[in-house]
Write a protein that holds these residues in place. Structure first.
Motif, PDB file in Angstrom:
ATOM      1  N   ASP A 218     -12.691  -6.209   5.883  1.00 40.03           N
ATOM      2  CA  ASP A 218     -11.405  -6.012   6.560  1.00 40.03           C
ATOM      3  C   ASP A 218     -11.610  -5.333   7.910  1.00 40.03           C
ATOM      4  OD1 ASP A 218      -8.688  -6.080   6.960  1.00 40.03           O
ATOM      5  OD2 ASP A 218      -8.301  -4.227   5.884  1.00 40.03           O
TER       6      ASP A 218
ATOM      7  N   ASN B 271      -3.453 -10.364  -7.951  1.00 38.59           N
ATOM      8  CA  ASN B 271      -3.348  -9.669  -6.670  1.00 38.59           C
ATOM      9  C   ASN B 271      -3.723  -8.204  -6.855  1.00 38.59           C
ATOM     10  OD1 ASN B 271      -2.173 -11.824  -4.958  1.00 38.59           O
ATOM     11  ND2 ASN B 271      -0.447 -11.653  -6.377  1.00 38.59           N
TER      12      ASN B 271
ATOM     13  N   LEU C 216      -2.989  -4.573  -5.324  1.00 39.76           N
ATOM     14  CA  LEU C 216      -2.116  -3.805  -4.457  1.00 39.76           C
ATOM     15  C   LEU C 216      -2.751  -2.442  -4.185  1.00 39.76           C
ATOM     16  CD1 LEU C 216      -0.272  -5.979  -5.798  1.00 39.76           C
ATOM     17  CD2 LEU C 216       1.588  -4.309  -5.694  1.00 39.76           C
TER      18      LEU C 216
ATOM     19  N   SER D 213       1.958  -1.198   1.692  1.00 37.09           N
ATOM     20  CA  SER D 213       2.276  -2.137   2.765  1.00 37.09           C
ATOM     21  C   SER D 213       3.497  -2.977   2.390  1.00 37.09           C
ATOM     22  CB  SER D 213       1.082  -3.056   3.033  1.00 37.09           C
ATOM     23  OG  SER D 213       0.874  -3.936   1.940  1.00 37.09           O
ATOM     24  N   ASP D 214       4.127  -3.573   3.389  1.00 42.84           N
ATOM     25  CA  ASP D 214       5.280  -4.441   3.133  1.00 42.84           C
ATOM     26  C   ASP D 214       4.892  -5.614   2.239  1.00 42.84           C
ATOM     27  OD1 ASP D 214       6.860  -2.828   4.705  1.00 42.84           O
ATOM     28  OD2 ASP D 214       6.678  -4.061   6.502  1.00 42.84           O
ATOM     29  N   ASN D 215       3.693  -6.154   2.446  1.00 44.06           N
ATOM     30  CA  ASN D 215       3.242  -7.287   1.631  1.00 44.06           C
ATOM     31  C   ASN D 215       3.061  -6.865   0.170  1.00 44.06           C
ATOM     32  OD1 ASN D 215       2.063 -10.102   1.390  1.00 44.06           O
ATOM     33  ND2 ASN D 215       0.325  -8.881   0.695  1.00 44.06           N
ATOM     34  N   ASP D 216       2.445  -5.695  -0.048  1.00 42.94           N
ATOM     35  CA  ASP D 216       2.250  -5.219  -1.417  1.00 42.94           C
ATOM     36  C   ASP D 216       3.584  -4.894  -2.086  1.00 42.94           C
ATOM     37  OD1 ASP D 216      -0.435  -5.560  -1.215  1.00 42.94           O
ATOM     38  OD2 ASP D 216      -0.934  -3.436  -1.034  1.00 42.94           O
ATOM     39  N   ARG D 217       4.532  -4.366  -1.318  1.00 42.13           N
ATOM     40  CA  ARG D 217       5.844  -4.067  -1.872  1.00 42.13           C
ATOM     41  C   ARG D 217       6.552  -5.347  -2.313  1.00 42.13           C
ATOM     42  NH1 ARG D 217       8.380   0.532  -1.820  1.00 42.13           N
ATOM     43  NH2 ARG D 217       6.981   1.375  -0.222  1.00 42.13           N
ATOM     44  N   GLU D 218       6.366  -6.425  -1.549  1.00 39.27           N
ATOM     45  CA  GLU D 218       6.975  -7.700  -1.913  1.00 39.27           C
ATOM     46  C   GLU D 218       6.334  -8.269  -3.177  1.00 39.27           C
ATOM     47  OE1 GLU D 218       9.791 -10.578  -1.658  1.00 39.27           O
ATOM     48  OE2 GLU D 218       9.597  -8.817  -0.348  1.00 39.27           O
ATOM     49  N   LEU D 219       5.007  -8.112  -3.302  1.00 35.16           N
ATOM     50  CA  LEU D 219       4.322  -8.562  -4.512  1.00 35.16           C
ATOM     51  C   LEU D 219       4.803  -7.787  -5.735  1.00 35.16           C
ATOM     52  CD1 LEU D 219       0.673  -8.908  -3.138  1.00 35.16           C
ATOM     53  CD2 LEU D 219       2.182 -10.774  -3.827  1.00 35.16           C
TER      54      LEU D 219
ATOM     55  N   LYS E 219       7.776  -6.360  -6.052  1.00 35.65           N
ATOM     56  CA  LYS E 219       9.147  -6.802  -6.328  1.00 35.65           C
ATOM     57  C   LYS E 219       9.149  -8.131  -7.080  1.00 35.65           C
ATOM     58  CE  LYS E 219      13.615  -7.736  -4.102  1.00 35.65           C
ATOM     59  NZ  LYS E 219      13.819  -8.981  -4.850  1.00 35.65           N
ATOM     60  N   ASP E 220       8.284  -9.064  -6.658  1.00 32.76           N
ATOM     61  CA  ASP E 220       8.205 -10.361  -7.346  1.00 32.76           C
ATOM     62  C   ASP E 220       7.821 -10.162  -8.808  1.00 32.76           C
ATOM     63  OD1 ASP E 220       8.868 -11.644  -5.018  1.00 32.76           O
ATOM     64  OD2 ASP E 220       6.813 -12.208  -4.503  1.00 32.76           O
TER      65      ASP E 220
END
Length: 227
Positions: free
Chosen positions: A98, A177, A179, A209-215, A217-218
């Motif tokens: 990364d 995934n 997180l 992160s916003d991406n991890d928060r979305e994962l 939530k899903d």
């Protein structure tokens, strides 16, 4: 009591099975050599091949956060401590996964300021020894199993206690995934399971992160659908 407590929570917690993650504990590590692409390290903790580990370098009053996938790992030798305890020493090679523009720039500056000599030339670049290993930590994972989870926190079971109100870097594995979460310990109670001491730990999610928060939530949404 329990009902009123649940009502005060920001989000409903769901019972889950088969979900786990890792608490990341900082451990000392020596850098054998390093480049923009990766590093060879030495540590007293066993390092597993094909696993990613966070590597943190304190540099100029800030933290350079890197992640590296282990491509090789060997038991190098053993050392005896002042107390007479014999501890294993492992060597491992990591490939950074990364490296973004700002991190790459800071890593190059760190290498330039701390290099002592050219260690090895490779097709991918030149490796250097550095003189600042005391400022370098690797985050070693300790497993936990999730018992309940919500959008704002979770209840987990571990084999070790965690300090109240302390903040820990966490990995949470959901549907293949991984997180990365900063969590705060809000409670920790001791219990026994199959003659093994275990702890029930309540964790509040502080940052992700916003991406991890979305994962997350899903994943929670699928639990809602199953009700």
């Amino acid at each position: 009591m329990t009902g009123r407590k649940d009502e005060r929570r920001k989000h409903k917690r769901h019972i889950v099975e088969g979900v786990h993650g890792s608490v990341l504990y900082p451990s000392d590590v020596d850098i054998i050599d390093i480049s923009i692409d990766g590093a060879a390290i030495e540590t007293t903790k066993r390092i597993n091949v094909n696993r990613e580990y966070p590597l943190r370098i304190r540099y100029k009053d800030t933290l350079l956060n890197l992640r590296g996938r282990v491509v090789w790992s060997i038991l190098s030798h053993s050392e005896k401590t002042d107390s007479g305890e014999v501890i294993p020493v492992y060597k491992a090679g990591m490939k950074f996964t990364d490296i973004r523009d700002e991190r790459a720039k800071m890593l190059l500056e760190f290498i330039e300021e701390n290099k002592t000599k050219t260690y090895e030339r490779r097709l991918s670049g030149v490796r250097f020894k550095v003189a600042a290993s005391e400022n370098i930590k690797i985050d070693y994972p300790y497993r936990y199993d999730v018992k309940k989870i919500s959008l704002s926190g979770m209840l987990v079971e571990t084999e070790y206690s965690l300090d109240l109100n302390s903040h820990y870097n966490l990995e949470l594995f959901l549907n293949e995934n991984s997180l990365n979460i900063l969590g705060r310990i809000v409670n920790c109670t001791k219990g026994d399971s199959d003659n093994v001491t275990k702890y029930n730990v309540g964790i509040e999610f502080v940052e992700m992160s916003d991406n991890d928060r979305e994962l997350l939530k899903d994943f929670v949404d699928t639990l809602e659908e199953d009700l």
